[in-house]
Design an enzyme around this catalytic site. Structure first.
Site, PDB file in Angstrom:
ATOM      1  N   ASN A 150      -5.719   4.245  -3.258  1.00 50.52           N
ATOM      2  CA  ASN A 150      -5.322   5.429  -3.436  1.00 50.52           C
ATOM      3  C   ASN A 150      -5.107   6.016  -1.817  1.00 50.52           C
ATOM      4  OD1 ASN A 150      -6.646   8.661  -4.720  1.00 50.52           O
ATOM      5  ND2 ASN A 150      -4.612   7.915  -4.688  1.00 50.52           N
ATOM      6  N   CYS A 170      -3.661   3.359  -8.001  1.00 50.55           N
ATOM      7  CA  CYS A 170      -3.719   1.992  -6.984  1.00 50.55           C
ATOM      8  C   CYS A 170      -4.952   1.490  -6.848  1.00 50.55           C
ATOM      9  CB  CYS A 170      -2.678   1.909  -6.018  1.00 50.55           C
ATOM     10  SG  CYS A 170      -3.007   3.174  -4.709  1.00 50.55           S
ATOM     11  N   ASP A 181       2.206  -3.708  -2.038  1.00 46.65           N
ATOM     12  CA  ASP A 181       1.249  -2.904  -1.132  1.00 46.65           C
ATOM     13  C   ASP A 181       1.479  -2.766   0.292  1.00 46.65           C
ATOM     14  OD1 ASP A 181      -0.987  -1.546  -0.330  1.00 46.65           O
ATOM     15  OD2 ASP A 181      -2.445  -2.480  -1.647  1.00 46.65           O
ATOM     16  N   CYS A 210      -2.230   4.634  -0.264  1.00 43.48           N
ATOM     17  CA  CYS A 210      -0.847   4.236   0.143  1.00 43.48           C
ATOM     18  C   CYS A 210       0.234   4.347  -0.981  1.00 43.48           C
ATOM     19  CB  CYS A 210      -0.615   2.468   0.555  1.00 43.48           C
ATOM     20  SG  CYS A 210      -1.605   2.345   2.159  1.00 43.48           S
ATOM     21  N   ARG A 211       0.053   3.660  -2.181  1.00 46.81           N
ATOM     22  CA  ARG A 211       1.221   3.569  -3.220  1.00 46.81           C
ATOM     23  C   ARG A 211       0.950   4.935  -4.137  1.00 46.81           C
ATOM     24  NH1 ARG A 211      -0.288  -1.997  -5.334  1.00 46.81           N
ATOM     25  NH2 ARG A 211      -2.203  -1.436  -4.723  1.00 46.81           N
ATOM     26  N   SER A 212      -0.294   5.091  -4.807  1.00 47.50           N
ATOM     27  CA  SER A 212      -0.347   6.005  -5.545  1.00 47.50           C
ATOM     28  C   SER A 212      -0.165   7.577  -4.997  1.00 47.50           C
ATOM     29  CB  SER A 212      -1.512   5.822  -6.607  1.00 47.50           C
ATOM     30  OG  SER A 212      -2.838   5.942  -5.985  1.00 47.50           O
TER      31      SER A 212
HETATM   32  P1  4NP Z   1      -3.219   1.202  -1.785  1.00 48.35           P
HETATM   33  O1  4NP Z   1      -3.143   0.237  -0.658  1.00 48.35           O
HETATM   34  O2  4NP Z   1      -3.975   0.267  -3.177  1.00 48.35           O
HETATM   35  O3  4NP Z   1      -1.775   1.260  -2.230  1.00 48.35           O
HETATM   36  O4  4NP Z   1      -3.754   2.478  -1.500  1.00 48.35           O
HETATM   37  C1  4NP Z   1      -4.492  -0.195  -0.160  1.00 48.35           C
HETATM   38  C2  4NP Z   1      -5.255   0.563   0.658  1.00 48.35           C
HETATM   39  C3  4NP Z   1      -6.568   0.049   1.505  1.00 48.35           C
HETATM   40  C4  4NP Z   1      -6.825  -1.228   0.982  1.00 48.35           C
HETATM   41  C5  4NP Z   1      -6.142  -1.868   0.138  1.00 48.35           C
HETATM   42  C6  4NP Z   1      -4.822  -1.535  -0.364  1.00 48.35           C
HETATM   43  N1  4NP Z   1      -8.244  -1.537   1.428  1.00 48.35           N
HETATM   44  O5  4NP Z   1      -8.310  -2.684   1.452  1.00 48.35           O
HETATM   45  O6  4NP Z   1      -8.734  -0.737   2.052  1.00 48.35           O
END
Ligand code: 4NP
Length: 154
Positions: free
Chosen positions: A11, A8, A123, A13-15
């Site tokens: 790295n 994702c 997300d 939240c989702r993955s």
């Molecule tokens: P992820 O979500 O891609 O599912 O881990 C996010 C985590 C952090 C951020 C964006 C999306 N960020 O902007 O820091």
């Protein structure tokens, strides 16, 4: 060993949620000597961090461990190392293809395209809805495990 990499943006939240759920599923089916699971982010923003509180919290609710999971960035050699490189959304897929210099390889695909949902995993970093994401991750992981078992039968 079959190797699966979930990818994702951050790295956190989702993955890592998909990594923890898939690892749990693989273990419950007694396949942990056959299938290995990891995750990575296309960005460098959260390298070394544990999963987001919301991800840890929802997984805890379902008794799924996130022990040992730490954010890392996708790297070039992941292409050779992994058999399945699974992006959580369409923009992840675009970034993976660019970073790995692989415009069209079938082992890189969008997670929920394996399911009837055929859409991006929302997300929760932005939606705040970790339950919605978890429910989709479960469907995706079950579909992915079915696909892997089908692929290794051939
Ligand atoms: P992820 O979500 O891609 O599912 O881990 C996010 C985590 C952090 C951020 C964006 C999306 N960020 O902007 O820091």
């Amino acid at each position: 060993m079959i190797k699966v990499l979930f990818v994702c943006l951050g790295n956190i939240c989702r993955s890592p949620m998909a990594e923890a759920v898939m690892r749990d599923l693989v273990k419950k089916r007694g396949l942990d000597d056959k299938i290995e699971v990891d995750s990575a982010g296309t960005s460098s923003w959260h390298i070394g961090e544990a999963p987001h509180y919301g991800t840890r919290n929802i997984l805890k609710k379902y008794g799924i461990s996130t022990d040992g999971i730490k954010a890392r960035q996708l790297q070039k050699q992941d292409f050779e190392e992994f058999d399945y490189i699974v992006g959580m959304d369409e923009s992840n897929i675009r970034n993976i293809r660019t970073m790995l210099n692989q415009p069209n390889h079938p082992k890189i695909f969008r997670f929920l395209d394996l399911t009837t949902h055929k859409k991006d995993v929302p997300d929760p970093y932005y939606t705040g809805n970790f339950q919605e994401t978890y429910d989709l991750v479960i469907d995706g992981c079950e579909a992915l495990l079915d696909k892997i078992l089908e692929d290794i039968k051939e």
